[in-house]
Write a protein that holds these residues in place. Structure first.
Motif, short mmCIF file in Angstrom:
data_model
loop_
_atom_site.label_atom_id
_atom_site.label_comp_id
_atom_site.label_asym_id
_atom_site.label_seq_id
_atom_site.Cartn_x
_atom_site.Cartn_y
_atom_site.Cartn_z
N UNK A 1 0.84 -1.17 0.00
CA UNK A 1 0.00 0.00 0.00
C UNK A 1 0.89 1.24 0.00
N UNK A 2 0.49 2.22 -0.79
CA UNK A 2 1.20 3.50 -0.86
C UNK A 2 0.23 4.58 -0.39
N UNK A 3 0.71 5.40 0.54
CA UNK A 3 -0.16 6.43 1.10
C UNK A 3 0.36 7.82 0.80
N UNK A 4 -0.57 8.77 0.82
CA UNK A 4 -0.22 10.18 0.68
C UNK A 4 -1.07 10.96 1.67
N UNK A 5 -0.40 11.69 2.54
CA UNK A 5 -1.10 12.52 3.53
C UNK A 5 -1.05 13.97 3.08
N UNK A 6 -2.21 14.54 2.93
CA UNK A 6 -2.35 15.95 2.56
C UNK A 6 -3.13 16.63 3.68
N UNK A 7 -2.42 17.39 4.48
CA UNK A 7 -3.07 17.99 5.64
C UNK A 7 -3.52 16.89 6.57
N UNK A 81 -1.81 21.12 0.81
CA UNK A 81 -1.53 20.17 1.86
C UNK A 81 -0.17 19.51 1.86
N UNK A 82 0.68 19.81 0.86
CA UNK A 82 1.97 19.14 0.76
C UNK A 82 3.08 20.10 1.17
N UNK A 83 4.06 19.65 1.96
CA UNK A 83 5.16 20.54 2.36
C UNK A 83 6.01 20.96 1.16
N UNK A 89 11.07 16.99 -4.82
CA UNK A 89 11.89 15.79 -4.57
C UNK A 89 11.04 14.53 -4.57
N UNK A 90 9.92 14.56 -3.88
CA UNK A 90 9.07 13.38 -3.78
C UNK A 90 8.46 13.00 -5.12
N UNK A 91 8.03 13.98 -5.89
CA UNK A 91 7.48 13.69 -7.21
C UNK A 91 8.57 13.11 -8.11
N UNK A 92 9.77 13.67 -8.04
CA UNK A 92 10.88 13.15 -8.85
C UNK A 92 11.18 11.70 -8.47
N UNK A 93 11.17 11.40 -7.18
CA UNK A 93 11.42 10.03 -6.72
C UNK A 93 10.35 9.09 -7.27
N UNK A 94 9.11 9.53 -7.23
CA UNK A 94 8.01 8.71 -7.77
C UNK A 94 8.20 8.50 -9.27
N UNK A 98 8.57 4.84 -11.08
CA UNK A 98 7.64 4.41 -12.13
C UNK A 98 8.41 4.12 -13.41
N UNK A 99 9.29 5.01 -13.81
CA UNK A 99 10.05 4.82 -15.05
C UNK A 99 10.87 3.52 -15.01
N UNK A 100 11.43 3.20 -13.85
CA UNK A 100 12.27 2.00 -13.72
C UNK A 100 11.48 0.77 -13.27
N UNK A 101 10.15 0.92 -13.21
CA UNK A 101 9.26 -0.16 -12.79
C UNK A 101 9.72 -0.77 -11.47
N UNK A 102 9.96 0.12 -10.52
CA UNK A 102 10.39 -0.26 -9.17
C UNK A 102 9.48 0.38 -8.13
N UNK A 103 8.20 0.38 -8.39
CA UNK A 103 7.28 1.09 -7.52
C UNK A 103 7.14 0.46 -6.13
N UNK A 104 7.72 -0.70 -5.94
CA UNK A 104 7.68 -1.32 -4.61
C UNK A 104 8.43 -0.49 -3.57
N UNK A 105 9.30 0.43 -4.03
CA UNK A 105 10.03 1.29 -3.08
C UNK A 105 9.16 2.42 -2.56
N UNK A 106 8.04 2.66 -3.19
CA UNK A 106 7.16 3.74 -2.77
C UNK A 106 6.29 3.27 -1.61
N UNK A 107 6.31 4.01 -0.52
CA UNK A 107 5.54 3.63 0.66
C UNK A 107 4.61 4.75 1.12
N UNK A 108 5.18 5.94 1.34
CA UNK A 108 4.36 7.03 1.85
C UNK A 108 4.87 8.37 1.34
N UNK A 109 3.92 9.27 1.20
CA UNK A 109 4.20 10.65 0.81
C UNK A 109 3.48 11.55 1.81
#
Length: 122
Positions: A1-7, A81-83, A89-94, A98-109
């Protein structure tokens, strides 16, 4: 599961869909252009900013980030709601994940630095 907290709200997805890969092009182009300009500034080279506006670059990247989370939130909600110090940085990491098909590293934003994760586990 990947989460994103906005506010105070938290959004979740079970996986990053193929749509994120399909729609990544414009966001990558904008991010790469911003990087080129930044590198030119560091090196003291003349900067060709023709046609590039930071607002447009951010809007393109944030719209893509909304696609990653299946449009559960709007760009306006991201901006409110995003710092600011983590957004690009976080969008670039995402994008890299995605480009490298390694989305398992994404956990939380917003993402937490690894050092903080280690401290939490101890």
């Amino acid at each position: 599961m990947i989460t994103c907290k906005l506010g105070e709200k938290e959004y979740a997805i079970d996986f990053v869909s193929a749509r994120a890969m399909r729609e990544i092009g414009p966001a990558e182009e904008m991010y790469n252009r911003v990087l080129e300009i930044g590198q030119a500034q560091i090196e003291g080279r003349e900067i060709d900013e023709s046609g590039l506006k930071i607002q447009e670059a951010l809007d393109t990247m944030v719209k893509w980030f909304c696609i990653v989370f299946k449009n559960q939130f709007t760009p306006e909600e991201v901006y409110e709601g995003y710092p600011v110090d983590k957004l690009a940085h976080d969008i670039a990491f995402a994008m890299v994940a995605v480009r490298n098909m390694m989305t398992s590293v994404l956990k939380e934003f917003p993402m937490n630095p690894a050092a903080n994760e280690t401290k939490k586990k101890v």
